[in-house]
Enzyme design. Sequence first.
Site, short mmCIF file in Angstrom:
data_model
loop_
_atom_site.label_atom_id
_atom_site.label_comp_id
_atom_site.label_asym_id
_atom_site.label_seq_id
_atom_site.Cartn_x
_atom_site.Cartn_y
_atom_site.Cartn_z
CG ASP A 96 -2.25 0.45 1.07
OD1 ASP A 96 -2.41 1.47 0.38
OD2 ASP A 96 -3.18 -0.18 1.59
CG ASP A 197 -4.66 5.74 0.73
OD1 ASP A 197 -5.60 4.97 0.95
OD2 ASP A 197 -4.52 6.83 1.33
CD GLU A 249 -8.81 4.47 -1.30
OE1 GLU A 249 -9.73 4.25 -0.51
OE2 GLU A 249 -7.75 5.04 -0.96
CG HIS A 323 -8.66 -1.23 4.88
ND1 HIS A 323 -8.50 -1.43 3.52
CD2 HIS A 323 -8.33 0.05 5.11
CE1 HIS A 323 -8.09 -0.30 2.97
NE2 HIS A 323 -7.97 0.62 3.90
CG ASP A 324 -11.26 2.25 4.61
OD1 ASP A 324 -10.80 2.25 5.77
OD2 ASP A 324 -10.66 2.75 3.64
#
Length: 550
Positions: A96, A197, A249, A323-324
Amino acid sequence: MGNLHDKVIYQAYPKSFKDTDGNGIGDLNGVIEKLPYLEELGIDMLWLNPFYKSPQNDNGYDIADYVSIDPLFGSWEDFDRLVEEAGKHKIDLMLDMVLNHTSTDHDWFQKALAGDKKYQDFYILRDAQPDGSLPTNWESKFGGPAWSKFGDTDKYYLHLYDVTQADLNWRNPKVRKELYNVVNFWLEKGVKGFRFDVINVIGKAEEMEDAKDGVGKSHYTDTPIVHEYIKELNKETFGQYKDIVTVGEMSSTTVENGIKYSHPDTDELSMIFSFHHLKVDYKDGEKWTKAPFDFIELKRILDEWQAGMAEGGGWNALFWNNHDQPRAVNRFGDMENYPIETATMLAQTIHLLRGTPYIYQGEEIGMKNPDYSELDEYVDIETHNAYKELKEKGLSEKEALEIIKEKSRDNSRIPMQWNASKHAGFTEGTPWLKVPENYKTINTENEQHSGKIRSYYKELIRLRKEMPIIQEGSYEALELEHPSIFAYIREYEGEKLLVLNHFYAKEDSIILPDELVDSESNYVIGNSGKRTLEKTFEMGPYETVAFLIK
């Protein structure tokens, strides 16, 4: 990686995956320990959330040093061993990269605070407006204004996220060079993939203005210069290697931009994540609400992205969970009465679409939201802020907690459930986040012995590898207005793959076109036993089925 289109990527949230040293926090050695499990599942690449040095204000997305391993997670030795062992299990690593902002603890920000002009130009510093108000009226995505006082100066620094996450100034070539050095450092370490990200918000203009809507998203999202920056990032880093997999993302993006970001000829990224489909249970666009999901809208969005990206030559990352996000099985299914059907139907819906599927840890065994009974059991900062705001709006504690249960990011961050021993075999210490009560029945050991969900995932992964129609086929929706079934057709070299997904418990049927029914058809996969294609096709609760039509 060879052909990207036959790959499946698994996301592990290291903090919650497997703890080996008893401190209640997952670590790199825990990931190493579970590589055989992942290899047996059949995945090709493992995406790990950040494990770099960080004050952990935003679970590691506030990075204090990009080329480090936080001792919480292990050492350099552990990381090198992870790369080597993963290779032995035929798994590549995806890291990431959080390149929009750094932690305010980062050396660059600290040097800037100490007055170093070079590093002050690494961030976005502005004076107040003549009337003394903040440089712009933009809102932070975590609530409150997007500007905070820069030390004891008269300037303010921009933070689109947490106040401890200072946005970097991508217009400064020195910043870009430093960030490219970071990506190259990890490439040299043997990393074969990157998730970037919030990469589509890096293109802020020199001149910043107040937003008419008081939020400001349109001022910094998908600006044309982002494409220039990503092309340069590609050219200076991963583009120099063969077969590096990249995913961006993309916050609030559009199909048009999605095509540009992910078309093979634009030299930007392999694929993108977009999130519109995961907002269909937001009442009036508000996340912190409790509402049934809008099925027709869900289909409309999935169709818009499937058809649009296929037409323009872009490539989607396919996912329900990360994860969100709260767990999709709770949002879109019935885990009390139809847990197996729910989990397998949702998996098949996206695994047979055009794009690269992602599996989030625990999804493959039907893990679900923890249903905590106390606010204190939640750790996530966003969740606690939301609870306060809901209370201020006049909701009772019970009402506010009901919404938190549905939408908290901690729903996905619960420790992975490995077996029926204490703390689900995640740790021998006290887990950083409480293990849900259901771990004695929902765990990987049970699934591997007698479960039906994980074996279904394995079959979907196998089919993608074996069937070019899944990898390369075109996409077309069928009966988009159907109130309970999402039906679509993939087509490749004269064959069609018909996929029918029923999103409700009440039985329903779909009337299929004669051209499909009259052709030779073979059952491929389904969660309700072998079926034969019929004109009026009846579907049971949360049933999914696929047929190959010649």
